[in-house]
Design a protein around this motif. Structure first.
Motif, PDB file in Angstrom:
ATOM      1  N   ASN A  29       0.824  -1.218   0.000  1.00 11.91           N
ATOM      2  CA  ASN A  29       0.000   0.000   0.000  1.00 11.91           C
ATOM      3  C   ASN A  29       0.854   1.262   0.000  1.00 11.91           C
ATOM      4  O   ASN A  29       0.538   2.242  -0.691  1.00 11.91           O
ATOM      5  CB  ASN A  29      -0.933   0.005   1.212  1.00 11.91           C
ATOM      6  N   ASP A  67       0.821   4.070  -2.958  1.00 14.10           N
ATOM      7  CA  ASP A  67       0.526   5.476  -2.653  1.00 14.10           C
ATOM      8  C   ASP A  67       1.662   6.382  -3.125  1.00 14.10           C
ATOM      9  O   ASP A  67       1.425   7.455  -3.694  1.00 14.10           O
ATOM     10  CB  ASP A  67       0.306   5.660  -1.151  1.00 14.10           C
ATOM     11  N   ARG A 127       1.661   6.685  -6.900  1.00 23.00           N
ATOM     12  CA  ARG A 127       0.608   7.589  -7.383  1.00 23.00           C
ATOM     13  C   ARG A 127       1.054   9.041  -7.260  1.00 23.00           C
ATOM     14  O   ARG A 127       0.848   9.852  -8.174  1.00 23.00           O
ATOM     15  CB  ARG A 127      -0.676   7.364  -6.585  1.00 23.00           C
TER      16      ARG A 127
END
Length: 272
Positions: A223, A227, A230
Motif C-alpha cells: 500500500n 501510494d 501515485r
C-alpha cells in the motif's frame, strides 16, 4: 545508561577487535555513559569463540543462529540505554559519533540519527550515497546504513527488526521504510561518522538476492509503494504538461512566487 552499542557477531572474530577498539576510542563523551552488548549468533569459529570468552568489559550473549536481525533484537531487549547504536562487527565508529547523536536526541525530537560512511577494505569505491531521508528515495534504494543511532522507545514502537532470514543484510532497509511510514523523524549528520568495511563476499553484491529482497519488501509494503507511486505519477504528469508549455509554466511560477504573495500581503494589510 545513555547508549547501548549493539554488535551482532557470527564467526567474525577477526574483525570484532577493530569494532570494539573504535568504541573504546570514543573519548569526547561529555560524561555520557555507554555499554557494549555483543550477541553471538551461533558462531562455530574457534578463534571467534575464544575471543568472545576473553571479553570482560562488555556483555556477551550467546544464542542459536537466527540471523543478524534476531541477534540485534536480542541485544536491544537486554539494553539499558535510552539510545541504541547499531554497529556491525566488521565496521568501526568515529570518535564523537555517540556524543553527537545523544546531543541531537536531547535537543530535538529526532528518532533516528545517522551520518556518512568512509569505505575501506577490498575497495574504497562507495557502495551507496547517504543523504537526507525521503520516502521516495528509500523505496528505490537504501541509503541509510545499519550503523545508526535510534531512540530505543521508537525502535520498540516499530517492533524491532523483521527476523525473516530472507532479509539478511537488508533488515535495516525494512526498518527505515517502516520508520518513515510511521512518521518517525530522521536526522542526517552530513559528516563521516563511521567506517564501512567492504569485503569480497558481501550479500549486497548479489544482484539476484537483491531482486528477491525488493520483491519481498514491495509486497510487504504494497500500500505504501502504491501510494508513493501515485504521488510520483501525478507530479510527473504535471511536469510533462509544464515541459510542453514553457511560457505558461514561467508565468505560473512568477504568479505564485511574486504576485500571489503580494496579493495576500496586501489583503492582510487591509484587514488591519
Amino acid at each position: 545508561m545513555d547508549v547501548s552499542v549493539i554488535i551482532p557477531c557470527y564467526n567474525s572474530g577477526c574483525y570484532l577487535g577493530d569494532a570494539l577498539q573504535s568504541v573504546a576510542a570514543s573519548k569526547n563523551l561529555n560524561g555520557y555513559q555507554y555499554e557494549v552488548i555483543i550477541v553471538d549468533d551461533g558462531s562455530t569459529d574457534k578463534d571467534t569463540l575464544d575471543m568472545l570468552n576473553k571479553l570482560h568489559d562488555c556483555t556477551v550473549i550467546h544464542q542459536d543462529n537466527k540471523g543478524p536481525g534476531a541477534a540485534r533484537n536480542t541485544g536491544v531487549n537486554a539494553a539499558k540505554g535510552e539510545f541504541i547504536l547499531f554497529l556491525d562487527s566488521d565496521n568501526k565508529i568515529r570518535d564523537g559519533f555517540m556524543a553527537r547523536g545523544i546531543g541531537i536526541f536531547n535537543s530535538t525530537t529526532a528518532d533516528i540519527v545517522y551520518g556518512k560512511p568512509a569505505f575501506f577494505g577490498a575497495t574504497t569505491t562507495p557502495r551507496f550515497k547517504t543523504g537526507e531521508f525521503d520516502m521516495e528515495s528509500i523505496l528505490v534504494m537504501n541509503h541509510i546504513d545499519m550503523c545508526s543511532m535510534v531512540r530505543k522507545s521508537a525502535f520498540d514502537e516499530l517492533g524491532g527488526f523483521d527476523e525473516d532470514r530472507k532479509l539478511i543484510a537488508f533488515e535495516d532497509w525494512d526498518l527505515w521504510i517502516r520508520a518513515g511510514a510511521a512518521q518517525k523523524k530522521f536526522h542526517f549528520v552530513d559528516e563521516v561518522m563511521f567506517d564501512y568495511r567492504i569485503t569480497n563476499h558481501s550479500l549486497l553484491d548479489d544482484e539476484d538476492n537483491h531482486c528477491k529482497v525488493v520483491d519481498i519488501l514491495y509486497t510487504k509494503h504494497k500500500n505504501l509503494v502504491l501510494d508513493t507511486f501515485r504521488k510520483i505519477g501525478i507530479g510527473y504528469s504535471v511536469y510533462r504538461k509544464d515541459e510542453k508549455r514553457p511560457f505558461r509554466t514561467f508565468f505560473k511560477n512568477c504568479y505564485y512566487k511574486y504576485l500571489y504573495r503580494f496579493i495576500n500581503i496586501h489583503a492582510l494589510a487591509k484587514r488591519h
